[in-house]
Design an enzyme around this catalytic site. Structure first.
Site, mmCIF file in Angstrom:
data_model
loop_
_atom_site.group_PDB
_atom_site.id
_atom_site.type_symbol
_atom_site.label_atom_id
_atom_site.label_comp_id
_atom_site.label_asym_id
_atom_site.label_seq_id
_atom_site.Cartn_x
_atom_site.Cartn_y
_atom_site.Cartn_z
ATOM 1 N N HIS A 89 0.819 -1.211 0.000
ATOM 2 C CA HIS A 89 0.000 0.000 0.000
ATOM 3 C C HIS A 89 0.854 1.263 0.000
ATOM 4 C CE1 HIS A 89 -3.088 -2.928 1.336
ATOM 5 N NE2 HIS A 89 -3.815 -2.211 0.512
ATOM 6 N N CYS A 138 -9.674 -2.408 -10.699
ATOM 7 C CA CYS A 138 -9.208 -1.259 -9.912
ATOM 8 C C CYS A 138 -7.881 -1.538 -9.208
ATOM 9 C CB CYS A 138 -10.263 -0.854 -8.872
ATOM 10 S SG CYS A 138 -10.546 -2.075 -7.575
#
Length: 570
Positions: free
Chosen positions: A194, A516
């Site tokens: 992330h 996505c």
């Protein structure tokens, strides 16, 4: 001058001064007796440490301008901390305990803080229960001062710095959006972590996987970060600086040409249209998405909104209220001016820790396989319903779609819809307007969801394929683990076949399907996904004009050929 080789986590080149993140220090409380004559000295140490912390809080209060709700929340917290530091009852108890049991003040303070906090926790009063964590936090700062432990504050990072560290938490990485960071260099972290995703989203060059880099780089040292080549250059000579400055100039010129595609539609050279959406984590990024030519928001990661709240307010036990969430969602919907906005419900857990009074902390042996995403929110319905209420209240301000993360069985969707029905009844009873027809879809990011996509397609309004987790869970490779980064392969045939099966299941039920994950913004994978039939891609904001340029140079037939070869490459 030294050159260190790592792994490219975010492309681009930058020059800046090093800001070295210190290694975290674990607080260990010593325990030893003191003489009667030392009691006053110990008490004096405590008073001085307490005064120092009070001074820092007072300074923070003076810097708050009260312009936003966030400022007001932070002010309320800091004022509460000041009252706690001067609580005469607590201070009297600490002093009495020190006099009755002459031990070092750190030990006495630690014992009394925990004892006092426990009393608050079992009081049965919700407000007092919340204050238990606050008292541990504020007197924990006093303990750190006594022990000479200086906790790193990510907000200290200046604009133009190259952050150098062993690792960085996603919550700390939010600073990347709040400062003009030149670059990021870490020892730990995978290219699909992330932190790497955030770096790419903000166009920050990043290099990971450089061993013991915090020992090799000095604070304030000039650095060159070559995120494209995966290199870090320390203390560069004049010629090297000149060469890289020229490379940066060329990059900027190319970027200027690419930006010409921002206002153009995304389509192939033979006229097939695509929708290019943006992945965001804060309301402010919605404006950036519009500027880059996004057709909408394909993924609003609400967990980063929660983590930002925790970082900026230092409210470690504060759950975002319904009103705070409503304002954030409303802001994004209004900013996008009717363009579709897909908001993912809270995807906390794993590496994204959200401390909240509505969700007690717990230690898991394997958090990535544990209580995270939809599992967590269904397990804590109060937390989930607060978010759902905020989402439905905001639905009248734009084109909202709600997406559920890490779905693995149909029952999770059914239970969520039951909660939605409860929320609708409550809103009706309160006379609050909302859109009754908000599409509710799922993320396909596990093998379970991909294999049974035909079942999910019957109860979902849309699919969005999350390729990051889909890859990690399908081939069993932790995307945060740098040591096995070479095994993380989004083009693994098992992953591609799951994507293909998901597309076919969506088409059979006539529901939209998009991607996505990180594959949506990479040149090589965009070609494959487009050839497989994907027409909606959601990506990092800065990738949008680049993907538009790429699509404009190729035909559908060529894309299908590329995809076919990849799918048949055994």
């Amino acid at each position: 001058m030294n050159v260190f080789l790592g792994v490219s986590a975010s492309t681009g080149i930058s020059i800046g001064k090093a800001f070295v993140i210190p290694e975290a220090v674990k607080r260990v409380i010593p325990q030893f007796p003191v003489s009667i004559s030392q009691i006053e000295q110990e008490w004096s140490r405590f008073i001085k440490a307490k005064a120092k912390i009070s001074g820092k809080i007072q300074k923070s209060l003076e810097e708050i301008n009260n312009e936003s709700k966030q400022d007001k929340i932070q002010r309320e917290l800091l004022e509460t901390y000041l009252l706690m530091l001067d609580d005469p009852v607590f201070l009297q108890e600490v002093k009495q305990n020190l006099e009755a049991n002459p031990f070092n003040i750190e030990y006495i303070l630690d014992v009394k803080t925990e004892e006092y906090a426990n009393r608050l926790r079992i009081s049965g009063n919700a407000y007092l229960t919340e204050r238990a964590q606050d008292i541990c936090d504020i007197f924990g700062r006093v303990l750190n001062e006594l022990l000479n432990i200086h906790v790193f504050n990510i907000n200290q990072v200046p604009d133009g710095a190259v952050i150098v560290g062993r690792e960085m938490n996603p919550s700390d990485a939010i600073i990347l959006s709040k400062r003009k960071i030149a670059g990021l260099v870490l020892t730990e972290g995978g290219t699909s972590s992330h932190v790497a995703i955030l770096a790419r989203n903000y166009g920050i060059p990043a290099v990971f996987g450089i061993e013991k880099i915090t020992k090799e780089v000095h604070h304030g040292e000039k650095l060159i970060v070559d995120g494209t080549a995966g290199e870090l250059i320390t203390d560069p000579d004049a010629q090297t600086l000149s060469d890289y400055s020229e490379k940066i100039k060329i990059e900027q010129e190319h970027r200027a040409k690419i930006l010409a595609f921002r206002d153009k539609p995304a389509q192939t050279k033979d006229g097939t249209r695509f929708s290019l959406m943006a992945n965001i984590g804060t309301p402010e990024e919605a404006k950036m998405a519009l500027e880059e030519g996004a057709d909408g928001i394909g993924l609003f990661r609400t967990e980063f909104l929660f983590m930002q709240e925790s970082v900026t307010t230092q409210l470690h036990n504060h759950a975002m209220s319904e009103e705070e969430q409503f304002e954030a969602y409303k802001s994004v919907l209004e900013t996008m001016q009717g363009k579709p906005v897909t908001i993912r419900t809270l995807d906390a857990g794993g590496d994204k820790v959200i401390a909240s009074i509505d969700r007690p902390d717990g230690v898991e042996k394997n958090p990535l396989m544990g209580l995270r995403a939809i599992r967590l929110t269904l397990n804590f319905p109060k937390l989930f319903k607060t978010q759902l209420r905020a989402l439905y209240r905001a639905s009248v301000y734009g084109n909202l779609k709600i997406m559920l993360p890490l779905i693995t069985n149909v029952d999770q969707v059914v239970k969520t819809k039951e909660l939605i029905a409860e929320v609708m009844e409550e809103l009706d009873a309160d006379g609050i307007p909302y859109n009754k027809d908000v599409p509710v879809g799922i993320m396909v990011e596990t093998a379970a969801a991909g294999i049974t996509a035909d079942c999910f397609a019957k109860i979902s309004d849309f699919f969005s394929i999350g390729t990051n987790d889909l890859t990690q869970y399908t081939i069993g490779v932790d995307r945060e683990n740098q040591t096995i980064a070479n095994l993380y392969n989004e083009f693994h045939l098992a992953v591609l076949r799951l994507i293909q099966h998901t597309i076919e299941a969506a088409e059979a039920e006539n529901i939209p399907v998009s991607v996505c994950g990180e594959m949506a913004g990479k040149t090589d994978s965009v070609l494959v996904l487009a050839g497989m039939g994907i027409r909606t891609l959601s990506m990092g904001i800065h990738n949008i004009p680049y993907v538009k340029e790429l699509l404009s140079s190729i035909s559908i037939a060529e894309l299908q050929s590329i995809s076919s070869k990849t799918l048949n490459n055994l």
